[in-house]
Design a protein around this motif. Structure first.
Motif, PDB file in Angstrom:
ATOM      1  N   PRO A 167       0.801  -1.407  -0.167  1.00  0.00           N
ATOM      2  CA  PRO A 167      -0.193  -0.203  -0.084  1.00  0.00           C
ATOM      3  C   PRO A 167       0.837   1.144   0.108  1.00  0.00           C
ATOM      4  O   PRO A 167       2.112   1.188   0.304  1.00  0.00           O
ATOM      5  CB  PRO A 167      -0.792  -0.166   1.324  1.00  0.00           C
ATOM      6  CG  PRO A 167       0.111  -0.721   2.190  1.00  0.00           C
ATOM      7  CD  PRO A 167       0.800  -2.007   1.406  1.00  0.00           C
ATOM      8  N   ALA A 168       0.225   2.416  -0.376  1.00  0.00           N
ATOM      9  CA  ALA A 168       0.989   3.591  -0.481  1.00  0.00           C
ATOM     10  C   ALA A 168       1.590   3.871   1.014  1.00  0.00           C
ATOM     11  O   ALA A 168       2.857   4.586   0.967  1.00  0.00           O
ATOM     12  CB  ALA A 168      -0.062   4.863  -0.880  1.00  0.00           C
ATOM     13  N   SER A 169       1.132   3.661   2.328  1.00  0.00           N
ATOM     14  CA  SER A 169       1.470   3.968   3.400  1.00  0.00           C
ATOM     15  C   SER A 169       2.984   3.510   3.645  1.00  0.00           C
ATOM     16  O   SER A 169       3.682   4.044   4.472  1.00  0.00           O
ATOM     17  CB  SER A 169       0.655   3.723   4.269  1.00  0.00           C
ATOM     18  OG  SER A 169       0.291   2.058   4.303  1.00  0.00           O
ATOM     19  N   VAL A 170       3.332   2.308   2.917  1.00  0.00           N
ATOM     20  CA  VAL A 170       4.599   1.656   3.158  1.00  0.00           C
ATOM     21  C   VAL A 170       5.608   1.599   2.125  1.00  0.00           C
ATOM     22  O   VAL A 170       6.602   1.263   2.086  1.00  0.00           O
ATOM     23  CB  VAL A 170       4.401   0.133   3.847  1.00  0.00           C
ATOM     24  CG1 VAL A 170       3.547   0.370   5.276  1.00  0.00           C
ATOM     25  CG2 VAL A 170       3.989  -0.558   3.025  1.00  0.00           C
ATOM     26  N   LYS A 171       4.955   1.810   0.974  1.00  0.00           N
ATOM     27  CA  LYS A 171       5.855   1.689  -0.544  1.00  0.00           C
ATOM     28  C   LYS A 171       7.040   2.557  -0.434  1.00  0.00           C
ATOM     29  O   LYS A 171       7.058   3.633   0.000  1.00  0.00           O
ATOM     30  CB  LYS A 171       4.823   1.815  -1.530  1.00  0.00           C
ATOM     31  CG  LYS A 171       5.325   1.521  -2.940  1.00  0.00           C
ATOM     32  CD  LYS A 171       4.295   1.532  -3.870  1.00  0.00           C
ATOM     33  CE  LYS A 171       4.749   0.804  -5.153  1.00  0.00           C
ATOM     34  NZ  LYS A 171       3.608   0.830  -6.417  1.00  0.00           N
ATOM     35  N   GLY A 172       8.212   1.741  -0.780  1.00  0.00           N
ATOM     36  CA  GLY A 172       9.365   2.449  -0.743  1.00  0.00           C
ATOM     37  C   GLY A 172      10.141   2.417   0.581  1.00  0.00           C
ATOM     38  O   GLY A 172      11.411   2.845   0.613  1.00  0.00           O
ATOM     39  N   ARG A 173       9.438   1.937   1.570  1.00  0.00           N
ATOM     40  CA  ARG A 173      10.080   1.669   2.829  1.00  0.00           C
ATOM     41  C   ARG A 173      10.116   0.281   3.316  1.00  0.00           C
ATOM     42  O   ARG A 173      10.876  -0.084   3.868  1.00  0.00           O
ATOM     43  CB  ARG A 173       9.396   2.499   4.096  1.00  0.00           C
ATOM     44  CG  ARG A 173       9.166   4.193   3.675  1.00  0.00           C
ATOM     45  CD  ARG A 173       8.781   4.636   4.885  1.00  0.00           C
ATOM     46  NE  ARG A 173       7.423   4.416   5.437  1.00  0.00           N
ATOM     47  CZ  ARG A 173       6.840   3.997   6.394  1.00  0.00           C
ATOM     48  NH1 ARG A 173       7.954   3.796   7.404  1.00  0.00           N
ATOM     49  NH2 ARG A 173       5.667   3.730   6.619  1.00  0.00           N
ATOM     50  N   PHE A 174       9.366  -0.188   2.846  1.00  0.00           N
ATOM     51  CA  PHE A 174       9.038  -1.858   3.247  1.00  0.00           C
ATOM     52  C   PHE A 174       9.279  -2.776   2.016  1.00  0.00           C
ATOM     53  O   PHE A 174       8.929  -2.480   1.008  1.00  0.00           O
ATOM     54  CB  PHE A 174       7.785  -2.264   3.888  1.00  0.00           C
ATOM     55  CG  PHE A 174       7.379  -1.633   5.220  1.00  0.00           C
ATOM     56  CD1 PHE A 174       8.193  -0.610   5.758  1.00  0.00           C
ATOM     57  CD2 PHE A 174       6.308  -2.034   5.812  1.00  0.00           C
ATOM     58  CE1 PHE A 174       7.759  -0.128   7.153  1.00  0.00           C
ATOM     59  CE2 PHE A 174       5.855  -1.583   7.215  1.00  0.00           C
ATOM     60  CZ  PHE A 174       6.665  -0.593   7.563  1.00  0.00           C
ATOM     61  N   THR A 175      10.199  -3.906   2.321  1.00  0.00           N
ATOM     62  CA  THR A 175      10.494  -4.857   1.171  1.00  0.00           C
ATOM     63  C   THR A 175       9.985  -6.033   1.842  1.00  0.00           C
ATOM     64  O   THR A 175      10.529  -6.343   2.637  1.00  0.00           O
ATOM     65  CB  THR A 175      11.937  -4.808   0.591  1.00  0.00           C
ATOM     66  OG1 THR A 175      11.940  -3.244   0.326  1.00  0.00           O
ATOM     67  CG2 THR A 175      12.039  -5.443  -0.548  1.00  0.00           C
ATOM     68  N   LEU A 176       9.189  -6.688   1.006  1.00  0.00           N
ATOM     69  CA  LEU A 176       8.959  -8.244   1.198  1.00  0.00           C
ATOM     70  C   LEU A 176      10.098  -9.131   0.328  1.00  0.00           C
ATOM     71  O   LEU A 176       9.791  -8.856  -0.637  1.00  0.00           O
ATOM     72  CB  LEU A 176       7.542  -8.518   1.126  1.00  0.00           C
ATOM     73  CG  LEU A 176       7.067  -9.786   1.638  1.00  0.00           C
ATOM     74  CD1 LEU A 176       5.410  -9.693   1.870  1.00  0.00           C
ATOM     75  CD2 LEU A 176       7.354 -10.928   1.042  1.00  0.00           C
ATOM     76  N   SER A 177      10.512  -9.982   0.928  1.00  0.00           N
ATOM     77  CA  SER A 177      11.151 -10.964   0.230  1.00  0.00           C
ATOM     78  C   SER A 177      11.161 -12.453   0.611  1.00  0.00           C
ATOM     79  O   SER A 177      10.407 -12.528   1.817  1.00  0.00           O
ATOM     80  CB  SER A 177      12.796 -10.673   0.287  1.00  0.00           C
ATOM     81  OG  SER A 177      13.285 -10.738   1.621  1.00  0.00           O
ATOM     82  N   ARG A 178      11.578 -13.341   0.156  1.00  0.00           N
ATOM     83  CA  ARG A 178      11.641 -14.665   0.795  1.00  0.00           C
ATOM     84  C   ARG A 178      12.890 -15.473   0.206  1.00  0.00           C
ATOM     85  O   ARG A 178      13.783 -15.289  -0.580  1.00  0.00           O
ATOM     86  CB  ARG A 178      10.235 -15.466  -0.241  1.00  0.00           C
ATOM     87  CG  ARG A 178      10.659 -15.600  -1.561  1.00  0.00           C
ATOM     88  CD  ARG A 178       9.100 -16.185  -2.134  1.00  0.00           C
ATOM     89  NE  ARG A 178       9.388 -16.407  -3.800  1.00  0.00           N
ATOM     90  CZ  ARG A 178       8.419 -17.047  -4.644  1.00  0.00           C
ATOM     91  NH1 ARG A 178       7.099 -17.014  -3.898  1.00  0.00           N
ATOM     92  NH2 ARG A 178       8.475 -17.078  -5.793  1.00  0.00           N
ATOM     93  N   ASP A 179      12.821 -16.766   1.261  1.00  0.00           N
ATOM     94  CA  ASP A 179      13.905 -17.670   0.832  1.00  0.00           C
ATOM     95  C   ASP A 179      12.983 -18.882   0.551  1.00  0.00           C
ATOM     96  O   ASP A 179      12.910 -19.594   1.704  1.00  0.00           O
ATOM     97  CB  ASP A 179      15.003 -17.543   2.132  1.00  0.00           C
ATOM     98  CG  ASP A 179      15.962 -18.580   1.796  1.00  0.00           C
ATOM     99  OD1 ASP A 179      15.941 -19.592   1.170  1.00  0.00           O
ATOM    100  OD2 ASP A 179      17.065 -18.222   2.525  1.00  0.00           O
TER     101      ASP A 179
END
Length: 116
Positions: free
Chosen positions: A60-72
């Motif tokens: 969402p716009a509230s976290v875009k650019g600050r939060f990153t989801l990744s996976r292993d």
């Protein structure tokens, strides 16, 4: 029964970073999406990051650019890297997984507190 176990929450100053982890007891490819939600006191639970089993992410716009989801995928783990944290990011963060047609799984939650 699928279990999701979160870790990594804590207390951080505004502008700081935290990384949350969510380990699943089954292969994460079995889920159509894995997600992070958060719930602040007195507020509804809100989606803050999503990753599909193809690896596509959305925020969402509230976290875009600050939060990153990744996976292993080898570790059946998803991560939420949170940078430039703000006091309004304070909440309990929950890992969530969805498996069609109608199965939804939740972790126990991990507290994130951002001080000003």
């Amino acid at each position: 029964q699928v279990q999701l176990v979160e870790s990594g929450g804590g207390l951080v100053q505004a502008g700081g970073s935290l990384r949350l982890s969510c380990v699943a007891t089954e292969t994460i490819f079995s889920f159509s999406t894995m997600n992070w939600y958060r719930q602040a006191p007195g507020k509804q639970r809100e989606l803050v990051a999503e990753i599909t089993n193809y690896g596509a992410t959305s925020y969402p716009a509230s976290v875009k650019g600050r939060f990153t989801l990744s996976r292993d995928t080898a570790k059946n783990t998803v991560y939420l890297q949170m940078n430039s944290l703000k006091p309004e990011d304070t909440a309990v963060y929950y890992c969530n997984a969805r498996r069609p047609p109608a199965s939804i799984y939740w972790g126990q939650g991990t507290q994130v507190t951002v001080s000003s």
